[in-house]
Design an enzyme around this catalytic site. Sequence first.
Site, mmCIF file in Angstrom:
data_model
loop_
_atom_site.group_PDB
_atom_site.id
_atom_site.type_symbol
_atom_site.label_atom_id
_atom_site.label_comp_id
_atom_site.label_asym_id
_atom_site.label_seq_id
_atom_site.Cartn_x
_atom_site.Cartn_y
_atom_site.Cartn_z
ATOM 1 N N LYS A 67 0.837 -1.216 0.000
ATOM 2 C CA LYS A 67 0.000 0.000 0.000
ATOM 3 C C LYS A 67 0.867 1.261 0.000
ATOM 4 C CE LYS A 67 -2.095 2.247 3.575
ATOM 5 N NZ LYS A 67 -2.060 3.669 3.211
ATOM 6 N N LEU A 101 -4.218 -0.025 7.648
ATOM 7 C CA LEU A 101 -2.965 0.717 7.682
ATOM 8 C C LEU A 101 -3.366 2.170 7.517
ATOM 9 C CD1 LEU A 101 -0.104 -0.845 5.493
ATOM 10 C CD2 LEU A 101 -0.171 -0.588 7.962
ATOM 11 N N ASP A 102 -2.829 3.053 8.344
ATOM 12 C CA ASP A 102 -3.202 4.467 8.280
ATOM 13 C C ASP A 102 -3.037 5.030 6.868
ATOM 14 O OD1 ASP A 102 -3.385 4.218 11.009
ATOM 15 O OD2 ASP A 102 -1.399 5.080 11.374
ATOM 16 N N TYR A 103 -3.785 6.067 6.587
ATOM 17 C CA TYR A 103 -3.727 6.801 5.322
ATOM 18 C C TYR A 103 -2.288 7.185 4.973
ATOM 19 C CZ TYR A 103 -4.845 10.627 2.027
ATOM 20 O OH TYR A 103 -4.928 11.436 0.935
ATOM 21 N N THR A 105 0.506 5.834 6.184
ATOM 22 C CA THR A 105 1.451 4.732 6.404
ATOM 23 C C THR A 105 1.456 3.844 5.170
ATOM 24 O OG1 THR A 105 1.076 4.737 8.797
ATOM 25 C CG2 THR A 105 1.993 2.726 7.864
#
Length: 242
Positions: A67, A101-103, A105
């Site tokens: 990602k 997963l954070d935006y 990260t």
Amino acid sequence: MERLQKVIAHAGVASRRKAEQLILEGKVKVNGKVVKELGIKVTDQDRVEVEGVPLEREEPVYLLLYKPTGVISAAKDDKSRKVVTDFFPYIKQRIYPIGRLDYDTSGLILLTNDGEFANILMHPRYEVEKTYVAKIKGIPLREKVRQLEKGVHLEDGKTAPAKVKVLSVDKQKQTCIIELKIHEGRNRQVRRMLEAIGHPVQKLKREQYAFLDLKGLATGDSRELSPHEVKQLRALALHGNR
């Protein structure tokens, strides 16, 4: 023949536990008849309906995505931002990410349409280890690293002990690259842990999920998990390798 709740979970409708609940509540029909027993087994020939909607038995898919930052870990976004499922326009099944997963990260995230598999990997009881590499502000003293190793007090409780390794230090820029291995999955956990010890994150990447890594992949790349990897993940989550 397979248990009804397993068939529902594999179709991506709900986790196995949620499927059991739907059966007990009389919301599931097999061949037109309401079924309220959990032991029922069905074949490919049986017609299953969940809350009046016929079940489409999808082939299970298991995907690994590198990602990029600036992508939402969701199947869709009400603000029309890019989401992880956008990287799989060729997949016909209704896939969704396992965990988040954070935006801001980057790194390894798994996607599937197998509700039972997702539930096993996300359940805190099963403690699947994830490895993060963070660039942080400042150079932590040994006692700060020990805090991470013992567990940090956050607003939602103390974290489980982490495995920590300082990978490199830039004294001139006063930054540090640090590796953290954790098995919890709280919201923005790694960022909050490092902030709590006074070293905010400048950049964060998840490098490993259990034994899976990003080798051979560039940001935005993806691949299918092999059947062996899927079996290994199940076994690891259920029986442990810690």
